[in-house]
Design a protein around this motif. Structure first.
Motif, PDB file in Angstrom:
ATOM      1  N   VAL A 129       0.050  -3.669  -0.384  1.00  0.00           N
ATOM      2  CA  VAL A 129       1.434  -4.126  -0.253  1.00  0.00           C
ATOM      3  C   VAL A 129       2.016  -4.746  -1.522  1.00  0.00           C
ATOM      4  CG1 VAL A 129       1.252  -4.454   2.228  1.00  0.00           C
ATOM      5  CG2 VAL A 129       0.700  -6.337   0.712  1.00  0.00           C
ATOM      6  N   MET A 130       1.316  -4.645  -2.601  1.00  0.00           N
ATOM      7  CA  MET A 130       1.838  -5.206  -3.841  1.00  0.00           C
ATOM      8  C   MET A 130       2.999  -4.334  -4.344  1.00  0.00           C
ATOM      9  SD  MET A 130      -0.071  -7.819  -4.111  1.00  0.00           S
ATOM     10  CE  MET A 130       0.290  -8.419  -5.729  1.00  0.00           C
ATOM     11  N   THR A 131       3.907  -4.930  -5.083  1.00  0.00           N
ATOM     12  CA  THR A 131       5.058  -4.204  -5.606  1.00  0.00           C
ATOM     13  C   THR A 131       4.615  -2.987  -6.411  1.00  0.00           C
ATOM     14  OG1 THR A 131       6.339  -6.237  -5.694  1.00  0.00           O
ATOM     15  CG2 THR A 131       7.116  -4.410  -7.051  1.00  0.00           C
ATOM     16  N   GLU A 132       3.545  -3.136  -7.197  1.00  0.00           N
ATOM     17  CA  GLU A 132       3.093  -1.999  -8.011  1.00  0.00           C
ATOM     18  C   GLU A 132       2.538  -0.863  -7.145  1.00  0.00           C
ATOM     19  OE1 GLU A 132      -0.039  -5.317  -8.349  1.00  0.00           O
ATOM     20  OE2 GLU A 132       2.121  -5.202  -8.627  1.00  0.00           O
ATOM     21  N   ASP A 133       2.009  -1.181  -5.960  1.00  0.00           N
ATOM     22  CA  ASP A 133       1.540  -0.135  -5.043  1.00  0.00           C
ATOM     23  C   ASP A 133       2.722   0.667  -4.512  1.00  0.00           C
ATOM     24  OD1 ASP A 133      -1.241  -0.839  -5.136  1.00  0.00           O
ATOM     25  OD2 ASP A 133      -0.787  -2.530  -3.825  1.00  0.00           O
ATOM     26  N   ARG A 134       3.764  -0.036  -4.117  1.00  0.00           N
ATOM     27  CA  ARG A 134       4.983   0.640  -3.634  1.00  0.00           C
ATOM     28  C   ARG A 134       5.570   1.508  -4.744  1.00  0.00           C
ATOM     29  NH1 ARG A 134       9.064   0.226   0.168  1.00  0.00           N
ATOM     30  NH2 ARG A 134      11.115   0.783  -0.616  1.00  0.00           N
ATOM     31  N   THR A 135       5.662   0.942  -5.936  1.00  0.00           N
ATOM     32  CA  THR A 135       6.215   1.685  -7.067  1.00  0.00           C
ATOM     33  C   THR A 135       5.386   2.924  -7.367  1.00  0.00           C
ATOM     34  OG1 THR A 135       7.117  -0.350  -7.998  1.00  0.00           O
ATOM     35  CG2 THR A 135       6.853   1.495  -9.503  1.00  0.00           C
ATOM     36  N   ALA A 136       4.062   2.793  -7.340  1.00  0.00           N
ATOM     37  CA  ALA A 136       3.187   3.935  -7.613  1.00  0.00           C
ATOM     38  C   ALA A 136       3.390   5.044  -6.593  1.00  0.00           C
ATOM     39  CB  ALA A 136       1.724   3.485  -7.625  1.00  0.00           C
ATOM     40  N   ASP A 190       9.395   7.321   0.804  1.00  0.00           N
ATOM     41  CA  ASP A 190       9.537   5.941   1.268  1.00  0.00           C
ATOM     42  C   ASP A 190       8.146   5.342   1.429  1.00  0.00           C
ATOM     43  OD1 ASP A 190      10.810   3.590   2.205  1.00  0.00           O
ATOM     44  OD2 ASP A 190      12.307   4.797   3.242  1.00  0.00           O
ATOM     45  N   PHE A 191       8.100   4.101   1.871  1.00  0.00           N
ATOM     46  CA  PHE A 191       6.862   3.337   1.901  1.00  0.00           C
ATOM     47  C   PHE A 191       6.899   2.376   3.078  1.00  0.00           C
ATOM     48  CE2 PHE A 191       4.503  -0.464   0.760  1.00  0.00           C
ATOM     49  CZ  PHE A 191       3.376   0.009   0.103  1.00  0.00           C
ATOM     50  N   ILE A 192       5.849   2.359   3.881  1.00  0.00           N
ATOM     51  CA  ILE A 192       5.706   1.390   4.967  1.00  0.00           C
ATOM     52  C   ILE A 192       4.363   0.691   4.769  1.00  0.00           C
ATOM     53  CG2 ILE A 192       5.464   1.042   7.455  1.00  0.00           C
ATOM     54  CD1 ILE A 192       7.075   3.609   7.864  1.00  0.00           C
ATOM     55  N   ALA A 193       4.396  -0.633   4.735  1.00  0.00           N
ATOM     56  CA  ALA A 193       3.165  -1.405   4.563  1.00  0.00           C
ATOM     57  C   ALA A 193       2.536  -1.686   5.928  1.00  0.00           C
ATOM     58  CB  ALA A 193       3.466  -2.713   3.846  1.00  0.00           C
ATOM     59  N   LYS A 194       1.215  -1.623   5.968  1.00  0.00           N
ATOM     60  CA  LYS A 194       0.479  -1.963   7.193  1.00  0.00           C
ATOM     61  C   LYS A 194      -0.037  -3.396   7.070  1.00  0.00           C
ATOM     62  CE  LYS A 194      -2.512   1.401   6.898  1.00  0.00           C
ATOM     63  NZ  LYS A 194      -3.601   2.317   7.188  1.00  0.00           N
TER      64      LYS A 194
END
Length: 70
Positions: free
Chosen positions: A36-43, A51-55
């Motif tokens: 869920v880190m910002t860099e994970d979403r960006t990657a 899009d991106f959904i965090a668990k």
């Protein structure tokens, strides 16, 4: 390491290319990850995900995300 980091926009699944060839609407790809880190979403987004959904996720977040592409 997040799987989406291993997936690049130039390596989208073969089904995505076939959609365009057949004149079908493009199927959105939504990353779902515990990273869920910002860099994970960006990657994930830079890799070509739409899009991106965090668990763990909340049902209303998933619903809202899916409705964006309905």
């Amino acid at each position: 390491m997040s799987r989406c980091r291993k997936w690049t926009a130039s390596k989208r699944p073969a089904g995505c290319a076939r959609e365009a060839e057949r004149g079908l609407l493009r199927m959105p790809v939504i990353a779902m990850t515990a990273n869920v880190m910002t860099e994970d979403r960006t990657a994930c987004l830079e890799a070509g995900m739409d899009d991106f959904i965090a668990k763990p996720f909340r049902a209303e977040v998933m619903t809202a995300t899916l409705l964006k592409y309905a």
